[in-house]
Design an enzyme around this catalytic site. Sequence first.
Site, PDB file in Angstrom:
ATOM      1  N   HIS A  73     -11.840 -12.663 -21.191  1.00 45.10           N
ATOM      2  CA  HIS A  73     -12.546 -12.531 -22.472  1.00 45.10           C
ATOM      3  C   HIS A  73     -12.105 -13.620 -23.446  1.00 45.10           C
ATOM      4  CE1 HIS A  73     -13.947  -8.074 -22.202  1.00 45.10           C
ATOM      5  NE2 HIS A  73     -14.310  -8.793 -21.169  1.00 45.10           N
ATOM      6  N   TYR A 201     -14.436  -3.543 -31.786  1.00 45.77           N
ATOM      7  CA  TYR A 201     -13.603  -2.674 -32.629  1.00 45.77           C
ATOM      8  C   TYR A 201     -14.406  -2.372 -33.883  1.00 45.77           C
ATOM      9  CZ  TYR A 201      -9.497  -4.216 -29.901  1.00 45.77           C
ATOM     10  OH  TYR A 201      -8.597  -4.474 -28.911  1.00 45.77           O
ATOM     11  N   PRO A 293      -2.310   1.765 -29.848  1.00 45.62           N
ATOM     12  CA  PRO A 293      -3.008   0.903 -28.886  1.00 45.62           C
ATOM     13  C   PRO A 293      -3.991  -0.090 -29.500  1.00 45.62           C
ATOM     14  CG  PRO A 293      -3.800   3.168 -28.749  1.00 45.62           C
ATOM     15  CD  PRO A 293      -2.654   3.186 -29.683  1.00 45.62           C
ATOM     16  N   LYS A 297      -1.099  -3.934 -27.285  1.00 40.89           N
ATOM     17  CA  LYS A 297       0.191  -4.611 -27.088  1.00 40.89           C
ATOM     18  C   LYS A 297       1.191  -3.832 -26.225  1.00 40.89           C
ATOM     19  CE  LYS A 297      -0.387  -8.377 -29.324  1.00 40.89           C
ATOM     20  NZ  LYS A 297      -1.468  -8.832 -28.494  1.00 40.89           N
ATOM     21  N   TYR A 384      -3.458 -11.467 -31.442  1.00 37.63           N
ATOM     22  CA  TYR A 384      -4.173 -10.702 -30.422  1.00 37.63           C
ATOM     23  C   TYR A 384      -3.950 -11.291 -29.022  1.00 37.63           C
ATOM     24  CZ  TYR A 384      -7.860  -7.834 -28.387  1.00 37.63           C
ATOM     25  OH  TYR A 384      -8.555  -6.923 -27.618  1.00 37.63           O
TER      26      TYR A 384
HETATM   27  C1  LIG Z   1      -2.190   7.923 -22.806  1.00 41.57           C
HETATM   28  C2  LIG Z   1      -1.783   6.481 -23.027  1.00 41.57           C
HETATM   29  C3  LIG Z   1      -2.771   5.501 -23.247  1.00 41.57           C
HETATM   30  C4  LIG Z   1      -2.395   4.154 -23.468  1.00 41.57           C
HETATM   31  N1  LIG Z   1      -3.375   3.206 -23.702  1.00 41.57           N
HETATM   32  C5  LIG Z   1      -2.992   1.927 -23.942  1.00 41.57           C
HETATM   33  C6  LIG Z   1      -3.935   0.909 -24.193  1.00 41.57           C
HETATM   34  O1  LIG Z   1      -5.128   1.163 -24.224  1.00 41.57           O
HETATM   35  N2  LIG Z   1      -3.469  -0.370 -24.411  1.00 41.57           N
HETATM   36  C7  LIG Z   1      -2.119  -0.692 -24.359  1.00 41.57           C
HETATM   37  O2  LIG Z   1      -1.719  -1.860 -24.519  1.00 41.57           O
HETATM   38  N3  LIG Z   1      -1.224   0.233 -24.122  1.00 41.57           N
HETATM   39  C8  LIG Z   1      -1.619   1.527 -23.905  1.00 41.57           C
HETATM   40  N4  LIG Z   1      -0.712   2.472 -23.665  1.00 41.57           N
HETATM   41  C9  LIG Z   1       0.652   2.004 -23.623  1.00 41.57           C
HETATM   42  C10 LIG Z   1       0.994   1.438 -22.238  1.00 41.57           C
HETATM   43  O3  LIG Z   1       0.339   2.184 -21.254  1.00 41.57           O
HETATM   44  C11 LIG Z   1       2.489   1.492 -22.116  1.00 41.57           C
HETATM   45  O4  LIG Z   1       3.025   0.597 -23.093  1.00 41.57           O
HETATM   46  C12 LIG Z   1       3.023   1.120 -20.734  1.00 41.57           C
HETATM   47  O5  LIG Z   1       2.678   2.131 -19.811  1.00 41.57           O
HETATM   48  C13 LIG Z   1       4.540   0.962 -20.786  1.00 41.57           C
HETATM   49  O6  LIG Z   1       5.033   0.879 -19.490  1.00 41.57           O
HETATM   50  P1  LIG Z   1       6.471   1.437 -19.136  1.00 41.57           P
HETATM   51  O7  LIG Z   1       6.660   1.119 -17.696  1.00 41.57           O
HETATM   52  O8  LIG Z   1       7.459   0.917 -20.098  1.00 41.57           O
HETATM   53  O9  LIG Z   1       6.412   3.010 -19.377  1.00 41.57           O
HETATM   54  P2  LIG Z   1       5.554   4.118 -18.610  1.00 41.57           P
HETATM   55  O10 LIG Z   1       4.252   3.560 -18.161  1.00 41.57           O
HETATM   56  O11 LIG Z   1       5.552   5.314 -19.498  1.00 41.57           O
HETATM   57  O12 LIG Z   1       6.404   4.431 -17.299  1.00 41.57           O
HETATM   58  C14 LIG Z   1       7.579   5.205 -17.332  1.00 41.57           C
HETATM   59  C15 LIG Z   1       7.838   5.800 -15.960  1.00 41.57           C
HETATM   60  O13 LIG Z   1       9.061   6.521 -15.978  1.00 41.57           O
HETATM   61  C16 LIG Z   1       8.885   7.757 -15.323  1.00 41.57           C
HETATM   62  N5  LIG Z   1       9.891   8.692 -15.856  1.00 41.57           N
HETATM   63  C17 LIG Z   1       9.911   9.287 -17.067  1.00 41.57           C
HETATM   64  N6  LIG Z   1      10.999  10.056 -17.200  1.00 41.57           N
HETATM   65  C18 LIG Z   1      11.694   9.937 -16.039  1.00 41.57           C
HETATM   66  C19 LIG Z   1      12.905  10.505 -15.593  1.00 41.57           C
HETATM   67  N7  LIG Z   1      13.607  11.374 -16.340  1.00 41.57           N
HETATM   68  N8  LIG Z   1      13.335  10.188 -14.353  1.00 41.57           N
HETATM   69  C20 LIG Z   1      12.629   9.314 -13.577  1.00 41.57           C
HETATM   70  N9  LIG Z   1      11.458   8.761 -13.970  1.00 41.57           N
HETATM   71  C21 LIG Z   1      11.003   9.064 -15.179  1.00 41.57           C
HETATM   72  C22 LIG Z   1       7.457   8.152 -15.650  1.00 41.57           C
HETATM   73  O14 LIG Z   1       6.934   9.102 -14.729  1.00 41.57           O
HETATM   74  C23 LIG Z   1       6.761   6.797 -15.544  1.00 41.57           C
HETATM   75  O15 LIG Z   1       6.323   6.517 -14.248  1.00 41.57           O
HETATM   76  C24 LIG Z   1      -1.041   3.803 -23.446  1.00 41.57           C
HETATM   77  C25 LIG Z   1      -0.067   4.777 -23.212  1.00 41.57           C
HETATM   78  C26 LIG Z   1      -0.412   6.113 -23.022  1.00 41.57           C
HETATM   79  C27 LIG Z   1       0.662   7.160 -22.787  1.00 41.57           C
END
Ligand SMILES: Cc1cc2nc3c(=O)[nH]c(=O)nc-3n(C[C@H](O)[C@H](O)[C@H](O)COP(=O)(O)OP(=O)(O)OC[C@H]3O[C@@H](n4cnc5c(N)ncnc54)[C@H](O)[C@@H]3O)c2cc1C
Length: 392
Positions: A73, A201, A293, A297, A384
């Site tokens: 995009h 948006y 969101p 980011k 962005y």
């Molecule tokens: C519903 C939702 C919608 C989103 N939409 C957007 C969006 O549109 N745009 C955007 O940029 N960002 C979005 N985000 C944010 C983005 O998805 C996150 O920033 C991203 O997933 C971060 O990745 P992470 O690996 O740090 O954490 P996570 O993806 O949360 O991964 C953490 C992992 O740790 C595991 N875990 C948790 N606790 C434990 C434990 N005690 N023991 C072992 N494992 C554990 C979980 O099961 C998971 O697999 C969204 C987040 C959510 C929750």
Amino acid sequence: MLRTQVAIVGAGPSGLLLSQLLQLHGVDNIVLERQTSDYVASRIRAGVLESGTVDLLVKADVGARMLSERLVHEGFALGFAGRDFRVDLKRLTGDVVSVYGQTEVTKDLLAARVVAKGHLIFEATQVALEGLDGAHPTVRYTQGGKTREIACDFVAGCDGYHGVCRQSVPAAALQTFERIYPFGWLGILADVPPAAHELVYSNHERGFALCSMRSTTRSRYYVQCGLDEKLEAWPDSRFWDELRMRLPAAVAETVVTGPSIEKSIAPLRSFVVEPLKVGRLFLVGDAAHIVPPTGAKGLNLAAADVRVLYHALVEHYRTGSTEFIDRYSERALRRIWKAVRFSWWFTSLMHKFSDDPFNHRLQLAELDYLTKSKAAVTSLAENYVGLPFERS
Ligand SMILES: Cc1cc2nc3c(=O)[nH]c(=O)nc-3n(C[C@H](O)[C@H](O)[C@H](O)COP(=O)(O)OP(=O)(O)OC[C@H]3O[C@@H](n4cnc5c(N)ncnc54)[C@H](O)[C@@H]3O)c2cc1C
């Protein structure tokens, strides 16, 4: 007892990407995840990748499918007061963003970890960290009714906002910064072609709306909703009607409706803890920070943390120096706070915070200013697409 160099808690995008990059650079690691592999691979979340994230995924050898299937995009639209205004990212910054779902990124990472024979332990419950202040931390977990231990040099807390790692740090050792927004996003996923070929948006008196997508045949739409809303109150027909009311007329006309294949409500918050390194624990991604969101980011920041941390750990194992691991927190936080600021600003500009018409008039004035001022719209565009990575 198992033994590894880096124990990674969480197999979300940050844990899997860190695991992949460390292994590619000869650093041994084990990933502990409390969910099943299928659950992790099917979670629906983010979808917009900065070029820096794309480059890191390519560097991690997980970019092939993304490069062939992503939608590039070069801009997006801002809708307000019945108008729509295109922010030309490519012209303003020379950069673009890629639409490729977090679900697909996760699938690619999981597949790569399997091919590389990475050590991933799923359905690990009751994860507990010990000895983070000493030279030999351990991570205890239960799997299939048996309790086991991993001895390691470092722990990477990649376990998201609700994870155990941040909670294992004494409260006095962390400073927390937080903003809770008085609304959430009601989102649906539907197998219908997107209303527009770029994201839209929309600021509207009834509340914010966003037209996004995962592919040319799968759309992701959101409307701002109250924090107390229940999904049962939002049959698909109500969602589509509300969405169309909040979009500029030309975009509303092109919305193709269809049955939702996923529907959820997410609260919006800004959250940061400092520092990101406590003893031998590093906090990474959503375990350390959450952004609303609106600025797309969250996933990109998680990848940016991984980029700083994997370099630091590889450097440590290559030279014995602790300089970069000691500076992980400071280096990652510089980018994090800029993304927190941008996400807060963009959220404030686009959402309805109250019925006070003064606020809405101010938002409309700022949006109008963006359409007239190259400086203002360039600032939006460069944040962005993702700010440049700093060298030191
Ligand atoms: C519903 C939702 C919608 C989103 N939409 C957007 C969006 O549109 N745009 C955007 O940029 N960002 C979005 N985000 C944010 C983005 O998805 C996150 O920033 C991203 O997933 C971060 O990745 P992470 O690996 O740090 O954490 P996570 O993806 O949360 O991964 C953490 C992992 O740790 C595991 N875990 C948790 N606790 C434990 C434990 N005690 N023991 C072992 N494992 C554990 C979980 O099961 C998971 O697999 C969204 C987040 C959510 C929750």
